[in-house]
Design a protein around this motif. Structure first.
Motif, short mmCIF file in Angstrom:
data_model
loop_
_atom_site.label_atom_id
_atom_site.label_comp_id
_atom_site.label_asym_id
_atom_site.label_seq_id
_atom_site.Cartn_x
_atom_site.Cartn_y
_atom_site.Cartn_z
N ARG A 7 1.03 -1.29 0.31
CA ARG A 7 0.11 0.03 0.10
C ARG A 7 0.89 1.29 -0.12
NH1 ARG A 7 2.08 2.45 4.61
NH2 ARG A 7 1.37 1.65 6.36
N ALA A 9 0.31 5.13 1.21
CA ALA A 9 -0.57 5.85 2.07
C ALA A 9 -0.41 7.05 2.54
CB ALA A 9 -0.88 4.94 3.22
N PRO A 10 -0.18 8.09 1.59
CA PRO A 10 -0.12 9.44 1.86
C PRO A 10 -1.14 10.33 2.53
CG PRO A 10 -0.96 9.22 -0.56
CD PRO A 10 -1.10 7.87 0.03
N SER A 11 -0.54 11.42 3.18
CA SER A 11 -1.68 12.31 3.79
C SER A 11 -1.79 13.53 3.17
CB SER A 11 -1.12 12.80 5.18
OG SER A 11 -1.00 11.48 5.97
N GLU A 43 -4.81 9.13 4.02
CA GLU A 43 -4.80 9.16 5.61
C GLU A 43 -4.89 10.56 5.86
OE1 GLU A 43 -0.99 7.05 7.25
OE2 GLU A 43 -2.38 5.17 6.86
N TYR A 206 -2.79 8.83 14.05
CA TYR A 206 -2.00 7.94 12.85
C TYR A 206 -1.95 6.56 13.32
CZ TYR A 206 2.14 6.31 10.60
OH TYR A 206 3.16 5.37 9.95
N VAL A 210 -3.35 3.32 11.22
CA VAL A 210 -2.55 2.54 10.39
C VAL A 210 -2.47 0.89 10.85
CG1 VAL A 210 -0.28 2.48 11.37
CG2 VAL A 210 -0.57 3.19 9.24
N ARG A 224 7.75 1.80 3.34
CA ARG A 224 7.52 3.13 3.73
C ARG A 224 9.11 3.81 4.25
NH1 ARG A 224 4.20 2.39 9.42
NH2 ARG A 224 5.80 1.32 10.38
N LEU A 228 10.08 6.09 9.49
CA LEU A 228 9.01 5.60 10.56
C LEU A 228 9.53 4.21 11.20
CD1 LEU A 228 5.86 6.43 8.20
CD2 LEU A 228 6.26 7.30 10.48
N LYS A 265 6.87 18.86 2.53
CA LYS A 265 5.70 19.08 1.85
C LYS A 265 5.52 20.65 1.02
CE LYS A 265 2.78 15.28 2.58
NZ LYS A 265 2.02 14.64 3.40
#
Ligand code: GLU
Length: 291
Positions: A7, A9-11, A43, A206, A210, A224, A228, A265
């Motif tokens: 997967r 899984a961006p925010s 997310e 989060y 998750v 990922r 993390l 970002k």
């Protein structure tokens, strides 16, 4: 053999950058080469910072990159009721408690303790651990404050949770991008202290969302960023106390900016939209991130 599931899984609280491109493309490559599937999960539990515009921008960037995921996309903000059910279980089991201290109160508490010559423990990101005072509040006092609308967050009682798990925990970590070998890494959730698992108004965090989603979606491989890595210990503990099957993990290298720092970002020049607008092709992006 069961289908391998990856997967991305961006925010949606900003624009995707080269680091996201690497993560997404690596997940795609691994799903393709293993005959597995790739899921996309949005997310967006932080409803103040995540917007539909950022989400639309991310999806456009991912399509432009050539990413191909299996529908439907899971959007976490549409599943608050599911997270709440799990949170209620943790409350009933007394594995979480309402934590009332504001940022200012935490700072003052720690400054006071350090003045008396005691270094306050910090988590791997350098953030001071949450002080233990609220854990000692009586049920009556907790209920009184909640009834009075005092702001609070639900925090995991990491000591109680580890006792409930009843054994040392570890996770399977792949050694490189080819996912050829794994080693077991000791989970150290205690290094993070009593982490937030839900807010007063948002029944998840989060970490909680998750682990629930990875299990619910049958994710077998979490690929990922390295950032993390040590937080995985917290997720491993949550999986254990919730009875969820843990996936295997690969924490990949981070793409750094020209200044050698992690991309964020808000760094426009490494944003995918900006690179595309400046004439970059998806092939150039792949080459830039080394795929
Ligand atoms: N949503 C997280 C992020 O954008 C990634 C979570 C994960 O891959 O476990 O940083």
């Amino acid at each position: 053999m069961t289908l391998l599931t990856f997967r991305f899984a961006p925010s949606p609280n900003g624009e995707l950058h080269l680091g996201h491109a690497y993560s997404a493309l690596l997940n795609q490559k691994l799903a393709n080469s293993s005959g597995g599937r790739l899921l996309l999960r949005i997310e967006d539990i932080d409803t103040t910072r995540c917007t539909p515009e950022f989400e639309a921008g991310m999806i456009a960037d991912l399509k432009w990159l050539g990413l191909d995921w299996k529908e439907p996309v899971r959007r976490q903000s549409e599943h608050f009721a599911e997270y709440e059910t799990v949170l209620k279980r943790l409350i009933r089991q007394e594995l979480v408690y309402p934590a009332f201290m504001s940022r200012g109160e935490i700072r003052a508490f720690i400054a006071d303790s350090e003045k008396r010559g005691r270094d306050w423990p910090r988590d791997p990101d350098g953030v001071p651990l949450y002080p233990p005072a609220d854990k000692a509040l009586s049920m009556k006092e907790r209920n009184r404050r909640i009834a009075e609308n005092a702001p609070f967050a639900w925090r995991l009682d990491v000591g109680a949770a580890m006792a409930r798990a009843g054994k040392d925990l570890a996770w399977a970590e792949f050694s490189d991008e080819t996912l050829s070998t794994t080693r077991f890494v000791e989970a150290r959730p205690q290094d993070w202290g009593d982490v937030i698992v839900a807010r007063r108004d948002i029944p998840t965090s989060y970490h909680l969302a998750v682990v629930i989603d990875d299990a619910l979606q049958g994710v077998s491989h979490v690929v990922r960023g390295q950032d993390l890595f040590s937080a995985t210990g917290v997720q491993r503990l949550l999986q254990e106390i919730l009875g969820l099957q843990p996936p295997a993990y690969f924490h990949h290298r981070l793409i750094l900016g020209p200044d050698g720092r992690k991309l964020s970002k808000s760094l426009r020049d490494t944003g995918l939209t900006a690179l595309r607008d400046a004439g970059a092709s998806p092939e150039e992006i792949r080459r830039t991130v080394g795929l």
